[in-house]
Design a protein around this motif. Structure first.
Motif, short mmCIF file in Angstrom:
data_model
loop_
_atom_site.label_atom_id
_atom_site.label_comp_id
_atom_site.label_asym_id
_atom_site.label_seq_id
_atom_site.Cartn_x
_atom_site.Cartn_y
_atom_site.Cartn_z
N SER A 120 33.20 33.43 39.12
CA SER A 120 32.50 32.23 38.65
C SER A 120 31.14 32.61 38.12
O SER A 120 30.54 33.60 38.52
CB SER A 120 32.35 31.23 39.80
N THR A 121 30.63 31.76 37.22
CA THR A 121 29.27 31.93 36.74
C THR A 121 28.30 31.24 37.69
O THR A 121 27.10 31.32 37.52
CB THR A 121 29.12 31.35 35.33
N PRO A 161 32.72 36.25 35.54
CA PRO A 161 33.86 36.55 34.66
C PRO A 161 33.59 37.82 33.84
O PRO A 161 32.47 38.02 33.35
CB PRO A 161 33.94 35.31 33.76
N GLY A 162 34.62 38.64 33.74
CA GLY A 162 34.47 39.92 33.06
C GLY A 162 34.06 41.06 33.97
O GLY A 162 34.11 42.23 33.56
N GLY A 163 33.69 40.74 35.18
CA GLY A 163 33.25 41.76 36.13
C GLY A 163 34.40 42.46 36.82
O GLY A 163 35.58 42.22 36.53
N SER A 164 34.03 43.34 37.74
CA SER A 164 35.03 44.15 38.46
C SER A 164 34.77 44.11 39.96
O SER A 164 33.63 43.92 40.41
CB SER A 164 34.96 45.61 37.99
N LEU A 165 35.84 44.32 40.70
CA LEU A 165 35.77 44.47 42.14
C LEU A 165 36.82 45.48 42.56
O LEU A 165 37.86 45.61 41.91
CB LEU A 165 36.04 43.15 42.87
N ARG A 166 36.53 46.18 43.66
CA ARG A 166 37.54 47.04 44.26
C ARG A 166 37.76 46.60 45.70
O ARG A 166 36.83 46.64 46.52
CB ARG A 166 37.15 48.51 44.22
N LEU A 167 38.99 46.20 45.97
CA LEU A 167 39.36 45.83 47.33
C LEU A 167 39.94 47.04 48.05
O LEU A 167 40.61 47.88 47.44
CB LEU A 167 40.40 44.70 47.31
N SER A 168 39.66 47.10 49.34
CA SER A 168 40.20 48.18 50.18
C SER A 168 40.95 47.59 51.35
O SER A 168 40.60 46.53 51.85
CB SER A 168 39.06 49.07 50.70
N CYS A 169 41.97 48.30 51.80
CA CYS A 169 42.75 47.89 52.96
C CYS A 169 43.02 49.12 53.81
O CYS A 169 43.71 50.03 53.36
CB CYS A 169 44.05 47.25 52.52
N LEU A 220 37.77 40.46 35.32
CA LEU A 220 38.16 39.34 36.18
C LEU A 220 37.95 38.01 35.49
O LEU A 220 37.00 37.82 34.70
CB LEU A 220 37.38 39.40 37.48
N LYS A 221 38.85 37.08 35.80
CA LYS A 221 38.84 35.75 35.22
C LYS A 221 38.69 34.71 36.33
O LYS A 221 39.04 34.99 37.49
CB LYS A 221 40.16 35.49 34.48
N PRO A 222 38.23 33.51 36.01
CA PRO A 222 38.13 32.47 37.04
C PRO A 222 39.46 32.22 37.75
O PRO A 222 39.47 31.92 38.95
CB PRO A 222 37.66 31.25 36.25
#
Length: 117
Positions: free
Chosen positions: A116-117, A14-22, A85-87
Motif C-alpha cells: 500500500s501507499t 507498490p513495486g517494492g520487494s520483500l523476502r519471506l523466510s520460513c 509487489l502489487k496491492p
C-alpha cells in the motif's frame, strides 16, 4: 511434529520487494514439499509457490515472473522472494510443509504482507 516459523512480512509500497523466510524444526526428515500460501482479506487461502526436495518449483499464475521460491537445506529454511509487489498481493502468508509418507501438512502461524501507499 514439525514446527514452522515465518518472518519477513511487513508494509511495502507498490513495486517494492520483500523476502519471506520460513525456518522448520522438529521431525523434518520426512518432509518432501515446502510451500507458501496466502489468504487475502475476505478470501480463501491459495497456493503461491511450492518447492520439492528435488528442487522442482510450482507457482501460481498471479505471481509467475515476480516471485521466486528457494530453499537452504543446511539452514532448514525456505524463502519467498517477492518483487514488483502489487496491492492485490496483500495477504497473510503461510509456510507449509508436506510429509511424504502420510501426506500430513503442517502450517506456520503466518506473516502479514501489506502492499500500500
Amino acid at each position: 511434529q514439525v514446527q514452522l516459523v515465518e518472518s519477513g512480512g511487513g508494509l511495502v509500497q507498490p513495486g517494492g520487494s520483500l523476502r519471506l523466510s520460513c525456518v522448520s524444526s522438529g521431525r523434518i526428515s520426512g518432509i518432501v514439499t515446502m510451500g507458501w500460501y496466502r489468504r487475502p482479506p475476505g478470501k480463501q487461502r491459495e497456493l503461491v509457490a511450492s518447492i520439492t526436495n528435488g528442487g522442482s518449483t510450482n507457482y501460481a499464475d498471479s505471481v509467475k515472473g515476480r516471485c521466486t521460491i528457494s530453499r537452504d537445506n543446511a539452514k532448514n529454511t525456505v524463502y519467498l522472494q517477492m518483487n514488483s509487489l502489487k496491492p492485490e498481493d496483500t495477504a497473510v502468508y503461510y509456510c507449509s510443509a508436506r510429509r511424504g509418507y502420510d501426506a500430513a501438512v503442517f502450517w506456520g502461524q503466518g506473516t502479514q504482507v501489506t502492499v500500500s501507499t
